[in-house]
Design an enzyme around this catalytic site. Structure first.
Site, PDB file in Angstrom:
ATOM      1  N   ARG A  96      51.225  12.980  17.101  1.00 11.90           N
ATOM      2  CA  ARG A  96      50.660  13.846  18.844  1.00 11.90           C
ATOM      3  C   ARG A  96      49.245  13.855  18.974  1.00 11.90           C
ATOM      4  O   ARG A  96      48.481  13.634  19.539  1.00 11.90           O
ATOM      5  CB  ARG A  96      51.632  13.758  19.433  1.00 11.90           C
ATOM      6  N   GLU A  99      47.042  11.326  17.325  1.00 11.91           N
ATOM      7  CA  GLU A  99      46.793  10.713  19.346  1.00 11.91           C
ATOM      8  C   GLU A  99      45.698  11.269  19.676  1.00 11.91           C
ATOM      9  O   GLU A  99      44.883  10.517  20.667  1.00 11.91           O
ATOM     10  CB  GLU A  99      48.079  10.797  20.077  1.00 11.91           C
ATOM     11  N   SER A 122      32.134  23.925  14.143  1.00  9.30           N
ATOM     12  CA  SER A 122      33.015  24.683  13.207  1.00  9.30           C
ATOM     13  C   SER A 122      34.549  24.567  13.210  1.00  9.30           C
ATOM     14  O   SER A 122      35.010  24.930  14.064  1.00  9.30           O
ATOM     15  CB  SER A 122      32.443  25.805  13.082  1.00  9.30           C
TER      16      SER A 122
END
Length: 155
Positions: A96, A99, A122
């Site tokens: 997820r 995603e 960073s």
């Protein structure tokens, strides 16, 4: 620390298995372990599983908390080579996040560039927290990330 006999040379992967096993035996959560060594839970877990190096003093404290043998301290403090074994993660929770980056990555990049200029956030000079937020529709996972802005240099 426990007086444990270790056969042969340990690898970082061996230490990760030892850490996760010792954590399970201890009954401690990452929040409590992190508090005992004076670090954040996100950093503590990441370093414990080999994605970041622990300063030697923190590695010693960590090993003491989980009653790990002295031999693991050097490997906990060793600078890691970060590798991923899968191009796309299959664990549902990790997927997820993948995603989210796939769907919102270009948006995040555009907004960062709009607010800061051409550069990156960073992941070295970086903080992250994970918290639970109560919600009548179902509790929410709140992930906050803060990384130093690094502008791209042109040569």
């Amino acid at each position: 620390m426990k007086d444990v006999q270790i056969a042969g040379d340990l690898t970082r992967e061996d230490v990760t298995v030892m850490v996760l096993s010792a954590k399970k035996r201890s009954g401690l959560g990452w929040e409590e372990i992190a508090a005992r060594i004076g670090m954040s839970p996100v950093w503590t877990h990441s370093a414990a599983v080999g994605m970041n190096a622990m300063p030697s003093d923190k590695a010693r404290e960590f090993a003491a908390v989980l009653e790990l043998p002295d031999e693991v301290v050097a490997l906990l403090a060793e600078s890691p080579t970060k590798t991923w074994s899968q191009a796309v993660p299959t664990d549902p929770c990790i997927y997820r996040f993948y995603e989210v980056v796939g769907v919102y990555g270009p948006t995040l990049k555009a907004l960062i560039h709009e607010k800061f200029g051409d550069g990156i956030m960073s992941a070295i000079d970086f903080d992250m927290t994970v918290s639970r937020v109560e919600n009548p529709k179902g509790d929410r996972v709140k992930v906050e990330m803060s990384g130093k802005y690094l502008a791209f240099n042109s040569w």
